[in-house]
Design a protein around this motif. Structure first.
Motif, PDB file in Angstrom:
ATOM      1  N   PRO A  75     -14.133   8.137  15.798  1.00 24.66           N
ATOM      2  CA  PRO A  75     -15.500   7.613  15.961  1.00 24.66           C
ATOM      3  C   PRO A  75     -16.511   8.751  15.911  1.00 24.66           C
ATOM      4  CG  PRO A  75     -14.314   7.596  18.053  1.00 24.66           C
ATOM      5  CD  PRO A  75     -13.304   7.921  16.999  1.00 24.66           C
ATOM      6  N   GLN A  76     -17.635   8.514  15.248  1.00 24.56           N
ATOM      7  CA  GLN A  76     -18.662   9.532  15.067  1.00 24.56           C
ATOM      8  C   GLN A  76     -19.852   9.272  15.977  1.00 24.56           C
ATOM      9  OE1 GLN A  76     -19.064  12.393  12.573  1.00 24.56           O
ATOM     10  NE2 GLN A  76     -20.422  12.670  14.343  1.00 24.56           N
ATOM     11  N   LEU A  77     -20.150  10.220  16.843  1.00 25.01           N
ATOM     12  CA  LEU A  77     -21.332  10.112  17.691  1.00 25.01           C
ATOM     13  C   LEU A  77     -22.566  10.576  16.932  1.00 25.01           C
ATOM     14  CD1 LEU A  77     -19.970  11.542  21.076  1.00 25.01           C
ATOM     15  CD2 LEU A  77     -20.395   9.145  20.504  1.00 25.01           C
ATOM     16  N   ARG A  78     -23.722  10.102  17.383  1.00 24.00           N
ATOM     17  CA  ARG A  78     -25.003  10.503  16.825  1.00 24.00           C
ATOM     18  C   ARG A  78     -25.826  11.163  17.929  1.00 24.00           C
ATOM     19  NH1 ARG A  78     -24.399   5.442  16.738  1.00 24.00           N
ATOM     20  NH2 ARG A  78     -26.262   5.147  18.040  1.00 24.00           N
ATOM     21  N   MET A  79     -26.862  11.888  17.544  1.00 21.03           N
ATOM     22  CA  MET A  79     -27.722  12.509  18.538  1.00 21.03           C
ATOM     23  C   MET A  79     -28.393  11.455  19.416  1.00 21.03           C
ATOM     24  SD  MET A  79     -27.486  15.776  18.498  1.00 21.03           S
ATOM     25  CE  MET A  79     -28.859  16.138  19.581  1.00 21.03           C
ATOM     26  N   ASP A  80     -28.593  10.258  18.866  1.00 17.12           N
ATOM     27  CA  ASP A  80     -29.240   9.206  19.643  1.00 17.12           C
ATOM     28  C   ASP A  80     -28.245   8.189  20.208  1.00 17.12           C
ATOM     29  OD1 ASP A  80     -28.548   8.039  17.265  1.00 17.12           O
ATOM     30  OD2 ASP A  80     -30.427   6.957  16.987  1.00 17.12           O
ATOM     31  N   SER A  81     -26.968   8.560  20.244  1.00 16.06           N
ATOM     32  CA  SER A  81     -25.971   7.662  20.851  1.00 16.06           C
ATOM     33  C   SER A  81     -26.315   7.436  22.316  1.00 16.06           C
ATOM     34  CB  SER A  81     -24.565   8.266  20.738  1.00 16.06           C
ATOM     35  OG  SER A  81     -24.114   8.287  19.403  1.00 16.06           O
ATOM     36  N   SER A  82     -26.216   6.200  22.756  1.00 12.52           N
ATOM     37  CA  SER A  82     -26.548   5.873  24.145  1.00 12.52           C
ATOM     38  C   SER A  82     -25.426   6.311  25.077  1.00 12.52           C
ATOM     39  CB  SER A  82     -26.761   4.362  24.289  1.00 12.52           C
ATOM     40  OG  SER A  82     -25.542   3.665  24.064  1.00 12.52           O
ATOM     41  N   GLU A  83     -25.764   6.466  26.352  1.00  8.82           N
ATOM     42  CA  GLU A  83     -24.756   6.812  27.353  1.00  8.82           C
ATOM     43  C   GLU A  83     -23.662   5.748  27.388  1.00  8.82           C
ATOM     44  OE1 GLU A  83     -24.408   9.554  29.140  1.00  8.82           O
ATOM     45  OE2 GLU A  83     -26.159  10.395  28.139  1.00  8.82           O
ATOM     46  N   GLU A  84     -24.075   4.500  27.223  1.00 11.02           N
ATOM     47  CA  GLU A  84     -23.105   3.400  27.252  1.00 11.02           C
ATOM     48  C   GLU A  84     -22.092   3.537  26.116  1.00 11.02           C
ATOM     49  OE1 GLU A  84     -23.018  -1.514  27.095  1.00 11.02           O
ATOM     50  OE2 GLU A  84     -24.898  -0.432  26.844  1.00 11.02           O
ATOM     51  N   GLU A  85     -22.571   3.868  24.936  1.00 12.87           N
ATOM     52  CA  GLU A  85     -21.685   4.036  23.791  1.00 12.87           C
ATOM     53  C   GLU A  85     -20.760   5.228  23.980  1.00 12.87           C
ATOM     54  OE1 GLU A  85     -21.915   4.766  18.926  1.00 12.87           O
ATOM     55  OE2 GLU A  85     -23.743   4.704  20.140  1.00 12.87           O
ATOM     56  N   ILE A  86     -21.323   6.336  24.443  1.00 12.99           N
ATOM     57  CA  ILE A  86     -20.526   7.545  24.668  1.00 12.99           C
ATOM     58  C   ILE A  86     -19.452   7.289  25.709  1.00 12.99           C
ATOM     59  CG2 ILE A  86     -20.590   9.914  25.548  1.00 12.99           C
ATOM     60  CD1 ILE A  86     -23.456  10.093  24.400  1.00 12.99           C
ATOM     61  N   ASN A  87     -19.839   6.653  26.809  1.00 15.78           N
ATOM     62  CA  ASN A  87     -18.881   6.360  27.871  1.00 15.78           C
ATOM     63  C   ASN A  87     -17.763   5.446  27.375  1.00 15.78           C
ATOM     64  OD1 ASN A  87     -20.466   7.867  29.579  1.00 15.78           O
ATOM     65  ND2 ASN A  87     -21.441   6.107  30.553  1.00 15.78           N
ATOM     66  N   ARG A  88     -18.146   4.447  26.573  1.00 16.59           N
ATOM     67  CA  ARG A  88     -17.150   3.501  26.066  1.00 16.59           C
ATOM     68  C   ARG A  88     -16.122   4.212  25.183  1.00 16.59           C
ATOM     69  NH1 ARG A  88     -17.180   1.164  21.330  1.00 16.59           N
ATOM     70  NH2 ARG A  88     -19.406   1.551  20.983  1.00 16.59           N
ATOM     71  N   LEU A  89     -16.591   5.091  24.320  1.00 17.45           N
ATOM     72  CA  LEU A  89     -15.680   5.808  23.425  1.00 17.45           C
ATOM     73  C   LEU A  89     -14.829   6.817  24.193  1.00 17.45           C
ATOM     74  CD1 LEU A  89     -18.083   6.391  20.402  1.00 17.45           C
ATOM     75  CD2 LEU A  89     -16.177   4.773  20.543  1.00 17.45           C
ATOM     76  N   ASP A  90     -15.449   7.492  25.156  1.00 14.03           N
ATOM     77  CA  ASP A  90     -14.689   8.442  25.974  1.00 14.03           C
ATOM     78  C   ASP A  90     -13.606   7.718  26.775  1.00 14.03           C
ATOM     79  OD1 ASP A  90     -15.860  10.858  25.244  1.00 14.03           O
ATOM     80  OD2 ASP A  90     -17.459  10.689  26.706  1.00 14.03           O
ATOM     81  N   ASP A  91     -13.965   6.584  27.337  1.00 17.99           N
ATOM     82  CA  ASP A  91     -13.001   5.804  28.120  1.00 17.99           C
ATOM     83  C   ASP A  91     -11.825   5.367  27.250  1.00 17.99           C
ATOM     84  OD1 ASP A  91     -14.452   6.077  30.421  1.00 17.99           O
ATOM     85  OD2 ASP A  91     -15.225   4.022  30.463  1.00 17.99           O
ATOM     86  N   ALA A  92     -12.099   4.991  26.012  1.00 19.46           N
ATOM     87  CA  ALA A  92     -11.030   4.568  25.105  1.00 19.46           C
ATOM     88  C   ALA A  92     -10.087   5.733  24.816  1.00 19.46           C
ATOM     89  CB  ALA A  92     -11.634   4.034  23.809  1.00 19.46           C
ATOM     90  N   TYR A  93     -10.668   6.910  24.639  1.00 17.00           N
ATOM     91  CA  TYR A  93      -9.858   8.108  24.397  1.00 17.00           C
ATOM     92  C   TYR A  93      -9.008   8.450  25.614  1.00 17.00           C
ATOM     93  CZ  TYR A  93      -8.852  13.121  23.829  1.00 17.00           C
ATOM     94  OH  TYR A  93      -8.232  14.343  23.775  1.00 17.00           O
ATOM     95  N   HIS A  94      -9.624   8.421  26.786  1.00 11.62           N
ATOM     96  CA  HIS A  94      -8.904   8.740  28.014  1.00 11.62           C
ATOM     97  C   HIS A  94      -7.838   7.696  28.338  1.00 11.62           C
ATOM     98  CE1 HIS A  94     -12.691  11.180  29.310  1.00 11.62           C
ATOM     99  NE2 HIS A  94     -11.918  11.846  28.486  1.00 11.62           N
ATOM    100  N   ALA A  95      -8.129   6.442  28.031  1.00  7.91           N
ATOM    101  CA  ALA A  95      -7.145   5.382  28.260  1.00  7.91           C
ATOM    102  C   ALA A  95      -5.925   5.595  27.378  1.00  7.91           C
ATOM    103  CB  ALA A  95      -7.772   4.016  27.976  1.00  7.91           C
TER     104      ALA A  95
END
Length: 219
Positions: A75-95
């Motif tokens: 998944p590719q993050l953007r400079m304007d990615s929201s905290e919600e989006e970042i957290n969701r992707l990070d959580d998926a990775y950590h899971a």
């Protein structure tokens, strides 16, 4: 900040972020953990803040070296990615890491009220569970291109502006560089570098300065 590499305790502050750094939330993003002392991009508390894309550190998101084939699926993050989006992707990775047996900072997640814990940090963990990190690398978010020194020709100059902004906001930090003079992160000037600012305040400063310095849009 996404936040990467196991520094000594004296280099504290990985990944808001990172992480990162490069980067993301105060306690759960970028694998910010208790053992590495590294600050991930976007994680305004901790050790060294790093923004390098595809250069995960023990304090950020450890794992195997990136490859073009794997990166094309991440998944590719953007400079304007929201905290919600970042957290969701990070959580998926950590899971994913957790499902592959990587030890998690469950107590820290519990204190933070987070549903998904981040992995325990340390070079030993990275080596012991390398197959797990390899398997889950495809789920580890890529930082925005602006935060990749291999893509952004003005990366280090932008990083200097980023660090200056952080200092102007009240924190006491300085930039770290590799042997080629390329910015690899920042660290507090001393044990009081946070200047009494809370984690939330530091995260807000970090994100604002990163966005302004690297020319992204506000999320």
């Amino acid at each position: 900040m996404r936040n990467t590499k196991p520094p000594s305790p004296a280099v504290r502050s990985t990944a808001l972020s990172v992480c990162a750094l490069l980067a993301a939330t105060v306690l759960t993003a970028c694998g910010a953990g208790d053992g590495g002392g590294v600050k991930a991009a976007g994680d305004a508390k901790g050790g060294v803040s790093t923004l390098e894309t595809g250069s995960p550190a023990p304090g950020g998101k450890p794992g195997a070296p990136t490859s073009t084939k794997v990166d094309s699926r991440r998944p590719q993050l953007r400079m304007d990615s929201s905290e919600e989006e970042i957290n969701r992707l990070d959580d998926a990775y950590h899971a994913c890491l957790q499902s592959h047996g990587v030890p998690m900072n469950t107590e820290r997640a519990k204190l933070a009220g987070a549903k998904q814990a981040s992995p325990v940090q340390g070079e030993g963990i990275t080596k012991k569970y390398k197959p797990a990190f390899d398997a889950c690398l495809v789920k580890m978010p890529l930082e925005p291109p602006e935060l990749d020194s291999k893509v952004n020709p003005h990366y280090t100059d932008d990083y200097r502006v980023y660090v200056k902004c952080i200092n102007n906001a009240g924190m006491r930090v300085h930039m770290l560089q590799d042997e080629h003079g390329i910015a690899i992160g920042w660290t507090y000037d001393d044990d009081h570098g946070s200047n009494g600012l809370s984690d939330a305040e530091q995260t807000k400063i970090d994100k604002k300065c990163k966005t302004e310095a690297f020319g992204g849009k506000k999320g």
